[in-house]
Design a protein around this motif. Structure first.
Motif, PDB file in Angstrom:
ATOM      1  N   GLU A  47       0.828  -1.218   0.000  1.00 37.82           N
ATOM      2  CA  GLU A  47       0.000   0.000   0.000  1.00 37.82           C
ATOM      3  C   GLU A  47       0.856   1.260   0.000  1.00 37.82           C
ATOM      4  O   GLU A  47       0.460   2.278  -0.572  1.00 37.82           O
ATOM      5  CB  GLU A  47      -0.891   0.007   1.238  1.00 37.82           C
ATOM      6  N   LEU A  98      -2.661  -6.949  -7.472  1.00 37.11           N
ATOM      7  CA  LEU A  98      -3.776  -6.401  -6.712  1.00 37.11           C
ATOM      8  C   LEU A  98      -4.145  -4.984  -7.125  1.00 37.11           C
ATOM      9  O   LEU A  98      -5.307  -4.609  -7.116  1.00 37.11           O
ATOM     10  CB  LEU A  98      -3.439  -6.387  -5.218  1.00 37.11           C
ATOM     11  N   TYR A  99      -3.131  -4.200  -7.433  1.00 35.56           N
ATOM     12  CA  TYR A  99      -3.394  -2.780  -7.678  1.00 35.56           C
ATOM     13  C   TYR A  99      -3.220  -2.393  -9.145  1.00 35.56           C
ATOM     14  O   TYR A  99      -3.476  -1.246  -9.509  1.00 35.56           O
ATOM     15  CB  TYR A  99      -2.461  -1.922  -6.801  1.00 35.56           C
TER      16      TYR A  99
ATOM     17  N   HIS B 121      -4.122 -14.045   5.382  1.00 36.22           N
ATOM     18  CA  HIS B 121      -2.986 -14.415   4.537  1.00 36.22           C
ATOM     19  C   HIS B 121      -2.576 -15.861   4.721  1.00 36.22           C
ATOM     20  O   HIS B 121      -2.182 -16.530   3.769  1.00 36.22           O
ATOM     21  CB  HIS B 121      -1.785 -13.513   4.839  1.00 36.22           C
ATOM     22  N   ILE B 140      -0.731 -16.324  -0.507  1.00 33.95           N
ATOM     23  CA  ILE B 140      -1.298 -14.978  -0.637  1.00 33.95           C
ATOM     24  C   ILE B 140      -1.396 -14.556  -2.101  1.00 33.95           C
ATOM     25  O   ILE B 140      -2.334 -13.846  -2.491  1.00 33.95           O
ATOM     26  CB  ILE B 140      -0.470 -13.968   0.189  1.00 33.95           C
ATOM     27  N   LEU B 141      -0.466 -15.015  -2.913  1.00 31.67           N
ATOM     28  CA  LEU B 141      -0.527 -14.640  -4.326  1.00 31.67           C
ATOM     29  C   LEU B 141      -1.679 -15.352  -5.024  1.00 31.67           C
ATOM     30  O   LEU B 141      -2.328 -14.787  -5.907  1.00 31.67           O
ATOM     31  CB  LEU B 141       0.802 -14.960  -5.015  1.00 31.67           C
ATOM     32  N   ALA B 144      -4.699 -13.551  -4.050  1.00 33.47           N
ATOM     33  CA  ALA B 144      -4.718 -12.249  -4.726  1.00 33.47           C
ATOM     34  C   ALA B 144      -5.160 -12.395  -6.176  1.00 33.47           C
ATOM     35  O   ALA B 144      -5.839 -11.528  -6.725  1.00 33.47           O
ATOM     36  CB  ALA B 144      -3.333 -11.604  -4.650  1.00 33.47           C
ATOM     37  N   PRO B 148      -8.973 -10.773  -5.558  1.00 36.08           N
ATOM     38  CA  PRO B 148      -8.161  -9.570  -5.323  1.00 36.08           C
ATOM     39  C   PRO B 148      -8.780  -8.610  -4.323  1.00 36.08           C
ATOM     40  O   PRO B 148      -8.074  -8.028  -3.501  1.00 36.08           O
ATOM     41  CB  PRO B 148      -8.054  -8.928  -6.710  1.00 36.08           C
ATOM     42  N   ALA B 151      -8.135  -9.889  -0.870  1.00 39.72           N
ATOM     43  CA  ALA B 151      -6.704  -9.770  -0.545  1.00 39.72           C
ATOM     44  C   ALA B 151      -6.365  -8.334  -0.146  1.00 39.72           C
ATOM     45  O   ALA B 151      -5.649  -8.095   0.825  1.00 39.72           O
ATOM     46  CB  ALA B 151      -5.852 -10.220  -1.726  1.00 39.72           C
ATOM     47  N   VAL B 152      -6.894  -7.386  -0.909  1.00 41.65           N
ATOM     48  CA  VAL B 152      -6.621  -5.978  -0.583  1.00 41.65           C
ATOM     49  C   VAL B 152      -7.210  -5.626   0.775  1.00 41.65           C
ATOM     50  O   VAL B 152      -6.569  -4.967   1.598  1.00 41.65           O
ATOM     51  CB  VAL B 152      -7.194  -5.041  -1.667  1.00 41.65           C
ATOM     52  N   ILE B 155      -5.071  -7.013   3.544  1.00 42.80           N
ATOM     53  CA  ILE B 155      -3.844  -6.221   3.685  1.00 42.80           C
ATOM     54  C   ILE B 155      -4.150  -4.923   4.424  1.00 42.80           C
ATOM     55  O   ILE B 155      -3.412  -4.496   5.320  1.00 42.80           O
ATOM     56  CB  ILE B 155      -3.232  -5.917   2.302  1.00 42.80           C
ATOM     57  N   ARG B 156      -5.243  -4.286   4.058  1.00 43.12           N
ATOM     58  CA  ARG B 156      -5.565  -2.983   4.666  1.00 43.12           C
ATOM     59  C   ARG B 156      -5.976  -3.145   6.132  1.00 43.12           C
ATOM     60  O   ARG B 156      -5.705  -2.277   6.956  1.00 43.12           O
ATOM     61  CB  ARG B 156      -6.648  -2.274   3.858  1.00 43.12           C
TER      62      ARG B 156
END
Lengths: 146, 484
Positions: A47, A98-99, B121, B140-141, B144, B148, B151-152, B155-156
């Protein structure tokens, strides 16, 4: 914009070289360069990294090279045997997957001498850091204008 | 150990130990078969040796909240909290209210961060991609790639937990700011508002995790119920009326039926917890002394905390807690798989509590530190790390120099149960000397339920560095499987 991330364990002597270098760089106040320090690479760093075009990682190494620069591409992903500590390839994959963002990612390593318990960077490693600092700054500047 | 930097009042000391730098988490498992090729016994070996208890002798007790967080890169705050509390007992001082509030807040943030990593994760790949799916993608990949958005969000959520720590302690690495007497830093209005802004998203992500987990349990009922479900005692901190606690309280031990076996002051822990060494691991086998060994074997961590608690502190979490308890009609929930459920409920209560603290009228006060000196020789600090109850015990001389350090780490207390869980899962899925990859993954998952922190190290996503040795009835090694 460029982000420099120095990481390592400051309680294991030269293992903290990445942090040591990052702190030196921060004092240089290079325009367009932000500096961050971390204990290790973790997923949520993605991030922070997506805010920049270039990300340069700084770490200690026990290999033969005094100073080495390694560039990462998405295809260089190695197998995952760790989660709390990720390798740069995984982070790159996360960012792109992801991004949808492509960034330039490289890892600069400086050889350490002493990885025993301790807070001090060894004298040899300090001198090596001093010697290699111009190379690192040049790499940062080249990455910024690439 | 190498030279430690001497402080102003510290004599120079050199203690030499020579471990390998950056030791990764390494699990070794031995499986012992009977004549019919069925698993008779299993051992979980922990080979790391850290030595913190020894090399901290000779340091000032006031340095420990700065040293001991280095024990673990995942839960440094828990070590800092327990360490500071031990120091406060030595100083006979309590932090000002705001100092304690900020400390609680940073502690909650760490639990959110650690639990989020464990669930989203480490464990999600199995739920979402399948236990027998390609191990190269079961990580995790892989999540993702297929999910996705999830996964985001995962992470956040972890980032929110870490941001609490960063906004309180500042940008410099490892400056957590927790010290004996309170905190080094107060909280600014700007940082408070920034953290409050995260709350709705954090709650939503946790709800998503809960829905995901429950959906998996609904479609895999038998598998979940039978997964490593033997009964044990439990230990966790509780508040005055049995409320779930992670920062402070009394030690509550319950038996396998949920009956309270004892409630004790953490300072008296040595009267109630004994440790039994085993010859195949550096981790010992702790047990509840009044019950003896092995009846006194207990578990700690999220599952244990929810099993010993009477209720949760916050409304959303308490509602979910009742659903959790309903799984076994109000009695303790023993199945190891439900560690994940307990973890999610704890994330929920931590977020709710963080919101309450951030909304407290005194949270911006600058009164965060109480100064004092050493007033007694001994101090014991206890808090709940993400993985379980953590004790720091210091004995000092008249100058505050540490003569003796005892650290009872959370993961170590789950050691007997981790061994037992591996045995149960291995018996269920390992048949004979040949081991399928999916069986390997399930044995690994038994460990993953406990989310162990093997001396600061890591454990793997989908492919933990692991060695499994299978022995016959005659002790002969029949097969050895190594991974990474």
């Amino acid at each position: 914009m460029t982000l420099v991330i120095g990481y390592g364990n400051p309680m294991r002597s030269d293992d903290g070289l990445g942090l040591y270098l990052a702190e030196i760089l921060e004092k240089q106040n290079i325009p367009g360069v932000a500096v961050m320090t971390r204990h290790q690479l973790t997923p949520e760093l993605a991030e922070d990294m997506i805010q920049y075009e270039n990300v340069i990682l700084l770490d200690a190494s026990s290999s033969a090279n005094d100073f080495k620069i390694e560039k990462f591409e998405k295809k260089n992903v190695k197998s995952l045997n760790s989660s709390h500590h990720l390798n740069p390839s995984v982070l790159l994959n996360l960012i792109e997957g992801l991004y949808g963002k492509k960034i330039s990612l490289s890892l600069c390593t400086l050889r350490g001498e002493n990885f025993d318990f301790g807070y001090e960077i060894s004298g040899t490693a300090r001198k090596r850091a001093e010697r290699c600092l111009p190379l690192l700054i040049r790499h940062i500047q080249e990455a910024a204008y690439a | 150990m190498g030279n430690l930097n001497s402080g102003e009042n510290m004599p120079d000391k050199v203690i030499k130990i020579n471990p390998v730098t950056r030791i990764e988490g390494h699990a070794k498992i031995s499986l012992f078969l009977d004549d019919d090729g069925m698993v008779k016994d299993a051992r979980f070996h922990v080979n790391e040796f850290r030595g913190f208890e020894k090399f901290c002798e000779g340091r000032l007790f006031t340095e420990m909240p700065n040293i001991t967080p280095r024990i673990c890169g995942i839960c440094p705050v828990s070590h800092a909290v327990s360490s500071a509390k031990a120091g406060e007992m030595i100083m006979r001082v309590s932090p000002p209210r705001t100092g304690e509030l900020i400390r609680r807040l940073i502690h909650l943030g760490q639990i959110i961060s650690s639990h989020a990593l464990s669930f989203f994760h480490l464990s999600c790949p199995d739920f979402l991609l399948g236990w027998d799916s390609d191990p190269a993608k079961r990580n995790i990949l892989g999540v993702a790639e297929k999910y996705p958005d999830l996964a985001v969000k995962g992470i956040r959520l972890r980032k929110f937990g870490q941001e609490i720590s960063e906004r309180i302690s500042g940008k410099k690495i490892h400056l957590i700011g927790i010290v004996a007497g309170g905190m080094l830093n107060s909280l600014s209005a700007e940082n408070r508002d920034a953290l409050l802004g995260w709350i709705p998203e954090a709650l939503e992500t946790t709800r998503l995790g809960l829905d995901l987990f429950k959906k998996y349990c609904d479609t895999h009922q038998e598998e979940v119920k039978s997964f490593a479900n033997s009964e044990t005692m439990y230990l966790g901190l509780v508040g005055p009326d049995g409320t779930h606690e992670v920062y402070d309280g009394k030690l509550r031990f319950t038996d396998a039926n949920g009956k309270i076996a004892g409630e004790h002051n953490p300072a008296d822990y040595l009267q109630y917890i004994a440790e039994r060494p085993v010859d195949w691991s550096y981790l010992k086998y702790p047990y509840y002394k009044p019950m003896g060994y092995p009846q006194g074997v207990y578990r700690v961590g999220p599952l244990a905390r929810l099993n010993v608690a009477t209720k949760m502190k916050t409304p959303l979490a308490d509602q979910e807690f009742r659903n959790f308890r309903a799984l076994s009609d109000g009695k303790p929930v023993h199945g190891a798989f439900y560690f994940h459920y307990a973890r999610l409920i704890e994330i929920l209560t931590c977020i709710e509590q963080a919101k309450e603290i951030l909304s407290d009228s005194q949270i911006l006060s600058k009164q965060v530190f109480a100064k004092a000196v050493r007033n007694q020789a001994e101090g014991i600090g206890c808090s709940e790390a993400p993985r379980g109850t953590l004790f720091h015990h210091y004995v000092t001389d008249e100058n505050g120099v540490l003569l003796k350090v005892n650290l009872l780490i959370a993961t170590g207390q789950n050691n007997p149960s981790m061994n037992r869980s591996i045995l149960e899962v291995a018996r269920q899925y390992v048949k004979g000397p040949k081991v399928e990859e999916g069986a390997l993954n399930r044995v690994e998952a038994a460990i993953r339920c406990y989310d162990p922190c093997l001396s600061c190290s890591t454990h793997a996503i989908g492919s933990m560095p692991m060695m499994i040795e299978i022995y016959g009835q005659d002790g002969r090694l029949l097969n050895k499987i190594e991974r990474n």
